[in-house]
Design a protein around this motif. Structure first.
Motif, PDB file in Angstrom:
ATOM      1  N   LYS A 204      26.769  -2.700  -1.060  1.00  0.00           N
ATOM      2  CA  LYS A 204      25.308  -2.766  -1.087  1.00  0.00           C
ATOM      3  C   LYS A 204      24.709  -1.617  -0.259  1.00  0.00           C
ATOM      4  O   LYS A 204      23.731  -0.974  -0.667  1.00  0.00           O
ATOM      5  N   SER A 214      25.476   2.071  -8.723  1.00  0.00           N
ATOM      6  CA  SER A 214      25.883   0.934  -9.548  1.00  0.00           C
ATOM      7  C   SER A 214      27.383   0.950  -9.735  1.00  0.00           C
ATOM      8  O   SER A 214      28.044   1.970  -9.541  1.00  0.00           O
ATOM      9  N   VAL A 233      26.189  -3.611 -12.452  1.00  0.00           N
ATOM     10  CA  VAL A 233      25.395  -4.235 -11.395  1.00  0.00           C
ATOM     11  C   VAL A 233      24.893  -3.177 -10.419  1.00  0.00           C
ATOM     12  O   VAL A 233      25.615  -2.237 -10.070  1.00  0.00           O
ATOM     13  N   TYR A 234      23.637  -3.330 -10.024  1.00  0.00           N
ATOM     14  CA  TYR A 234      23.034  -2.544  -8.946  1.00  0.00           C
ATOM     15  C   TYR A 234      22.860  -3.496  -7.767  1.00  0.00           C
ATOM     16  O   TYR A 234      21.943  -4.331  -7.754  1.00  0.00           O
ATOM     17  N   LEU A 235      23.723  -3.420  -6.788  1.00  0.00           N
ATOM     18  CA  LEU A 235      23.685  -4.388  -5.689  1.00  0.00           C
ATOM     19  C   LEU A 235      22.436  -4.238  -4.831  1.00  0.00           C
ATOM     20  O   LEU A 235      22.002  -5.212  -4.198  1.00  0.00           O
ATOM     21  N   ASN A 236      21.842  -3.049  -4.800  1.00  0.00           N
ATOM     22  CA  ASN A 236      20.582  -2.873  -4.067  1.00  0.00           C
ATOM     23  C   ASN A 236      19.383  -2.848  -5.008  1.00  0.00           C
ATOM     24  O   ASN A 236      18.282  -2.482  -4.632  1.00  0.00           O
ATOM     25  N   HIS A 245      16.364  -7.035  -4.853  1.00  0.00           N
ATOM     26  CA  HIS A 245      17.142  -7.902  -5.721  1.00  0.00           C
ATOM     27  C   HIS A 245      18.481  -7.257  -6.098  1.00  0.00           C
ATOM     28  O   HIS A 245      18.657  -6.036  -5.966  1.00  0.00           O
ATOM     29  N   ILE A 246      19.376  -8.090  -6.570  1.00  0.00           N
ATOM     30  CA  ILE A 246      20.545  -7.614  -7.313  1.00  0.00           C
ATOM     31  C   ILE A 246      20.127  -7.492  -8.774  1.00  0.00           C
ATOM     32  O   ILE A 246      19.571  -8.436  -9.348  1.00  0.00           O
ATOM     33  N   HIS A 315      17.937 -10.670  -2.753  1.00  0.00           N
ATOM     34  CA  HIS A 315      18.928 -10.472  -1.691  1.00  0.00           C
ATOM     35  C   HIS A 315      18.942 -11.641  -0.724  1.00  0.00           C
ATOM     36  O   HIS A 315      20.010 -12.059  -0.237  1.00  0.00           O
TER      37      HIS A 315
END
Length: 341
Positions: A204, A214, A233-236, A245-246, A315
């Motif tokens: 993240k 990502s 997925v974009y963890l940040n 958000h994720i 998050h």
């Protein structure tokens, strides 16, 4: 003649002087001999000390070489064990019903080639270990010889350096094979993916710092000859969900059997962040593909444009919660295959 007369006294005086002279000469000789013996004794003591020191150093070098040889043997055994397991896995994959024939052939042939090469190199490694054994035995036999004690260890150390370099190459190649086999082993052919993401906080932070925005999951399929897909997925977060958000997206990939499938892709997609506690309160989002979107047409490149949920999970809902344990999260994707042949 009177024994106590003048003549007798002169003779006694002369005899006494002669005895005194002989005695002084003898004592002088003894002192010189004593000095020489002490000097020789000190010289012998120095020689003994030097021999002891040389013997101790040789013994220490021998013990160190033996220790390094033992460690190299253990490393070689570990490498052979890993190679054996990989060979078993390759053989098992050739008969697996969960992998397409083409994937089996490609991965099996490539892995078999790599495994054969590693076997040959391990044979060379065994030869070098035997050479080191002979060298160490020779060192133990001729340890008292100065020339052998100084030249032999250098040769042995060169062999150890060569072995270390080879073992480093083996570790790298085996690690690459491990990754490839893990991808094959974890591939799903029933339209269900469970994606384990470790080091969540570090990843993240990498996304927040722009290092890795990502990450992609491994591919999965609706069937052995079905649609090929993955998740991104974009963890940040991305777009509206950035920094809060994720963001989770579904990606349709170009597959081997696309010519036999119907497009646009129309199957319902369910995305979940799994609750790792006994409550099993998974966070879920469901969507049906838009047939007019280019994301669900037949792929012309490796991947179509991703489509999904830019604000999948906040998050705050993930951190310090049952959804993140031991710095690990699990994402699940389920494709509705009920209407597929």
């Amino acid at each position: 003649m009177d024994p106590g007369g003048p003549e007798s006294q002169r003779q006694s005086l002369v005899s006494g002087n002669l005895w005194s002279t002989e005695t002084s000469v003898s004592m002088s000789d003894l002192g010189e001999i004593k000095t020489q013996m002490q000097s020789q004794l000190r010289h012998l003591q120095r020689m003994v000390a030097e021999l002891k020191n040389s013997t101790t150093q040789d013994r220490m070098r021998y013990e160190e070489l033996f220790r390094q040889m033992t460690a190299s043997k253990e490393t070689m055994k570990s490498t052979e064990f890993r190679l054996t397991n990989l060979q078993k896995f390759v053989a098992a994959q050739s008969d697996s019903a969960n992998v397409t024939k083409k994937q089996v052939a490609d991965n099996y042939n490539e892995s078999k080639t790599v495994a054969t090469a590693i076997e040959l190199e391990l044979g060379q490694l065994r030869g070098q270990i035997e050479t080191m054994n002979r060298s160490i035995q020779e060192l133990a036999t001729v340890r008292g010889g100065a020339a052998a004690a100084t030249s032999l260890p250098d040769n042995v150390m060169q062999l150890f350096d060569a072995v270390d370099r080879q073992l480093g190459v083996y570790d790298t190649r085996l690690a690459e094979m491990d990754v490839r086999f893990q991808v094959i082993e974890s591939t799903s052919y029933n339209g269900v993916l469970i994606w384990k993401i470790t080091d969540f906080l570090r990843r993240k932070d990498d996304a927040r710092n722009g290092k890795t925005l990502s990450i992609y999951s491994q591919p999965f399929y609706t069937s052995r000859y079905g649609y090929k897909m993955c998740l991104r997925v974009y963890l940040n977060g991305d777009g509206m969900g950035k920094n809060t958000h994720i963001s989770l997206f579904f990606v349709l990939m170009r597959g081997e059997y696309d010519a036999l499938l119907q497009f646009p892709f129309r199957q319902k997609v369910t995305l979940m962040l799994l609750d790792q506690s006994s409550d099993r309160r998974h966070l879920t989002d469901v969507f049906r593909p838009d047939p007019s979107s280019s994301s669900f047409r037949r792929p012309q490149t490796d991947m179509n444009i991703a489509s999904g949920c830019p604000m999948f999970v906040p998050h705050d809902a993930v951190l310090n919660s049952p959804y993140s344990k031991e710095d690990t999260i699990f994402i699940k994707c389920v494709i509705d295959t009920s209407d597929l042949n």
